[in-house]
Design a protein around this motif. Structure first.
Motif, PDB file in Angstrom:
ATOM      1  N   LEU A  47       0.815  -1.208   0.000  1.00 20.65           N
ATOM      2  CA  LEU A  47       0.000   0.000   0.000  1.00 20.65           C
ATOM      3  C   LEU A  47       0.849   1.259   0.000  1.00 20.65           C
ATOM      4  O   LEU A  47       1.802   1.377   0.763  1.00 20.65           O
ATOM      5  CB  LEU A  47      -0.908   0.005   1.229  1.00 20.65           C
ATOM      6  CG  LEU A  47      -1.716   1.289   1.462  1.00 20.65           C
ATOM      7  CD1 LEU A  47      -2.836   1.407   0.446  1.00 20.65           C
ATOM      8  CD2 LEU A  47      -2.272   1.321   2.883  1.00 20.65           C
ATOM      9  N   VAL A  48       0.477   2.202  -0.841  1.00 21.02           N
ATOM     10  CA  VAL A  48       0.987   3.563  -0.789  1.00 21.02           C
ATOM     11  C   VAL A  48      -0.071   4.480  -0.183  1.00 21.02           C
ATOM     12  O   VAL A  48       0.201   5.226   0.760  1.00 21.02           O
ATOM     13  CB  VAL A  48       1.406   4.070  -2.176  1.00 21.02           C
ATOM     14  CG1 VAL A  48       1.832   5.531  -2.120  1.00 21.02           C
ATOM     15  CG2 VAL A  48       2.535   3.206  -2.735  1.00 21.02           C
ATOM     16  N   ALA A  49      -1.286   4.439  -0.723  1.00 19.05           N
ATOM     17  CA  ALA A  49      -2.377   5.273  -0.233  1.00 19.05           C
ATOM     18  C   ALA A  49      -3.701   4.697  -0.684  1.00 19.05           C
ATOM     19  O   ALA A  49      -3.788   4.066  -1.738  1.00 19.05           O
ATOM     20  CB  ALA A  49      -2.233   6.712  -0.733  1.00 19.05           C
ATOM     21  N   GLU A  50      -4.747   4.923   0.120  1.00 19.37           N
ATOM     22  CA  GLU A  50      -6.110   4.532  -0.226  1.00 19.37           C
ATOM     23  C   GLU A  50      -7.064   5.652   0.121  1.00 19.37           C
ATOM     24  O   GLU A  50      -6.808   6.452   1.022  1.00 19.37           O
ATOM     25  CB  GLU A  50      -6.540   3.269   0.521  1.00 19.37           C
ATOM     26  CG  GLU A  50      -6.113   1.969  -0.111  1.00 19.37           C
ATOM     27  CD  GLU A  50      -6.870   0.781   0.446  1.00 19.37           C
ATOM     28  OE1 GLU A  50      -7.016  -0.220  -0.270  1.00 19.37           O
ATOM     29  OE2 GLU A  50      -7.329   0.856   1.609  1.00 19.37           O
ATOM     30  N   ILE A  51      -8.187   5.672  -0.581  1.00 18.34           N
ATOM     31  CA  ILE A  51      -9.245   6.630  -0.284  1.00 18.34           C
ATOM     32  C   ILE A  51     -10.589   5.935  -0.447  1.00 18.34           C
ATOM     33  O   ILE A  51     -10.842   5.263  -1.442  1.00 18.34           O
ATOM     34  CB  ILE A  51      -9.134   7.895  -1.165  1.00 18.34           C
ATOM     35  CG1 ILE A  51     -10.195   8.923  -0.776  1.00 18.34           C
ATOM     36  CG2 ILE A  51      -9.203   7.544  -2.652  1.00 18.34           C
ATOM     37  CD1 ILE A  51      -9.935  10.299  -1.381  1.00 18.34           C
ATOM     38  N   SER A  53     -14.963   5.774  -0.424  1.00 18.04           N
ATOM     39  CA  SER A  53     -16.017   6.534  -1.078  1.00 18.04           C
ATOM     40  C   SER A  53     -16.406   7.763  -0.273  1.00 18.04           C
ATOM     41  O   SER A  53     -16.887   8.747  -0.843  1.00 18.04           O
ATOM     42  CB  SER A  53     -17.247   5.650  -1.303  1.00 18.04           C
ATOM     43  OG  SER A  53     -17.765   5.162  -0.078  1.00 18.04           O
ATOM     44  N   GLY A  54     -16.205   7.715   1.043  1.00 18.21           N
ATOM     45  CA  GLY A  54     -16.503   8.844   1.899  1.00 18.21           C
ATOM     46  C   GLY A  54     -15.383   9.841   2.051  1.00 18.21           C
ATOM     47  O   GLY A  54     -15.544  10.847   2.753  1.00 18.21           O
ATOM     48  N   GLY A  55     -14.238   9.566   1.433  1.00 23.90           N
ATOM     49  CA  GLY A  55     -13.132  10.499   1.459  1.00 23.90           C
ATOM     50  C   GLY A  55     -12.096  10.249   2.536  1.00 23.90           C
ATOM     51  O   GLY A  55     -11.141  11.031   2.658  1.00 23.90           O
ATOM     52  N   SER A  56     -12.244   9.194   3.322  1.00 23.86           N
ATOM     53  CA  SER A  56     -11.228   8.859   4.312  1.00 23.86           C
ATOM     54  C   SER A  56      -9.981   8.329   3.618  1.00 23.86           C
ATOM     55  O   SER A  56     -10.081   7.563   2.665  1.00 23.86           O
ATOM     56  CB  SER A  56     -11.753   7.819   5.294  1.00 23.86           C
ATOM     57  OG  SER A  56     -12.853   8.316   6.028  1.00 23.86           O
ATOM     58  N   THR A  57      -8.815   8.724   4.112  1.00 22.12           N
ATOM     59  CA  THR A  57      -7.560   8.348   3.472  1.00 22.12           C
ATOM     60  C   THR A  57      -6.668   7.562   4.413  1.00 22.12           C
ATOM     61  O   THR A  57      -6.770   7.668   5.637  1.00 22.12           O
ATOM     62  CB  THR A  57      -6.803   9.581   2.964  1.00 22.12           C
ATOM     63  OG1 THR A  57      -6.563  10.475   4.063  1.00 22.12           O
ATOM     64  CG2 THR A  57      -7.601  10.301   1.897  1.00 22.12           C
ATOM     65  N   LYS A  58      -5.784   6.794   3.824  1.00 25.03           N
ATOM     66  CA  LYS A  58      -4.795   6.017   4.547  1.00 25.03           C
ATOM     67  C   LYS A  58      -3.504   6.052   3.749  1.00 25.03           C
ATOM     68  O   LYS A  58      -3.523   5.882   2.529  1.00 25.03           O
ATOM     69  CB  LYS A  58      -5.284   4.577   4.732  1.00 25.03           C
ATOM     70  CG  LYS A  58      -4.348   3.673   5.507  1.00 25.03           C
ATOM     71  CD  LYS A  58      -4.958   2.281   5.653  1.00 25.03           C
ATOM     72  CE  LYS A  58      -4.078   1.347   6.448  1.00 25.03           C
ATOM     73  NZ  LYS A  58      -4.694   0.000   6.591  1.00 25.03           N
ATOM     74  N   TYR A  59      -2.379   6.272   4.442  1.00 22.34           N
ATOM     75  CA  TYR A  59      -1.092   6.379   3.783  1.00 22.34           C
ATOM     76  C   TYR A  59      -0.063   5.483   4.441  1.00 22.34           C
ATOM     77  O   TYR A  59      -0.085   5.264   5.654  1.00 22.34           O
ATOM     78  CB  TYR A  59      -0.561   7.815   3.841  1.00 22.34           C
ATOM     79  CG  TYR A  59      -1.377   8.827   3.081  1.00 22.34           C
ATOM     80  CD1 TYR A  59      -1.137   9.066   1.737  1.00 22.34           C
ATOM     81  CD2 TYR A  59      -2.375   9.553   3.723  1.00 22.34           C
ATOM     82  CE1 TYR A  59      -1.879  10.003   1.039  1.00 22.34           C
ATOM     83  CE2 TYR A  59      -3.123  10.489   3.028  1.00 22.34           C
ATOM     84  CZ  TYR A  59      -2.867  10.715   1.688  1.00 22.34           C
ATOM     85  OH  TYR A  59      -3.605  11.652   0.997  1.00 22.34           O
ATOM     86  N   ALA A  60       0.862   4.996   3.636  1.00 23.38           N
ATOM     87  CA  ALA A  60       2.041   4.355   4.187  1.00 23.38           C
ATOM     88  C   ALA A  60       2.872   5.399   4.922  1.00 23.38           C
ATOM     89  O   ALA A  60       2.929   6.566   4.520  1.00 23.38           O
ATOM     90  CB  ALA A  60       2.868   3.711   3.075  1.00 23.38           C
ATOM     91  N   ASP A  61       3.515   4.985   6.009  1.00 15.76           N
ATOM     92  CA  ASP A  61       4.312   5.924   6.791  1.00 15.76           C
ATOM     93  C   ASP A  61       5.394   6.606   5.947  1.00 15.76           C
ATOM     94  O   ASP A  61       5.717   7.777   6.172  1.00 15.76           O
ATOM     95  CB  ASP A  61       4.970   5.207   7.970  1.00 15.76           C
ATOM     96  CG  ASP A  61       3.986   4.836   9.061  1.00 15.76           C
ATOM     97  OD1 ASP A  61       4.320   3.972   9.879  1.00 15.76           O
ATOM     98  OD2 ASP A  61       2.879   5.418   9.097  1.00 15.76           O
TER      99      ASP A  61
END
Length: 119
Positions: A47-51, A53-61
């Motif tokens: 994973l690098v980043a995810e988003i 449908s509601g706009g919440s994001t997640k990023y690799a450190d």
């Protein structure tokens, strides 16, 4: 399944910027969790980043503060703005689409686009 087409990869110098784009077809874009993953040579895809449908994001450190993921549901597109690029960012980058509650490995993938950071 859906179809994903990436663009925007290339070769840049350290400290430079690049924006990756991915367009989806074949289903309703807005219900999918969209992600960017990379796969350096000889390593597993991660994973690098995810988003959502509601706009919440997640990023690799490793990319927090440098990369930004965004989506435009009207255009069926997801983007990855990559700033302050480092040589260790060099990898093939893949666009992923998955349904909420399913693992990314069960989702659909684009063909990948090469990002090379070197001087």
């Amino acid at each position: 399944q859906v179809q994903l087409v990436e663009s925007g990869g290339g070769s840049v110098q350290p400290g430079g910027s690049l924006r990756l784009s991915c367009v989806m077809s074949g289903n309703i874009f807005s219900i999918y969790v969209m992600g960017w993953y990379h796969q350096p040579p000889g390593k597993q895809r991660e994973l690098v980043a995810e988003i959502t449908s509601g706009g919440s994001t997640k990023y690799a450190d490793s990319v927090k503060g440098r990369f930004t993921i965004s989506r435009d549901n009207a255009k069926n597109m997801v983007y990855l703005q990559m700033n302050s690029l480092k040589p260790e960012d060099t990898a093939v980058y893949y666009c992923n689409a998955r349904l909420l509650g399913t693992p990314f490995s069960s989702g659909d993938w684009g063909q990948g686009t090469q990002v090379t950071v070197s001087s």
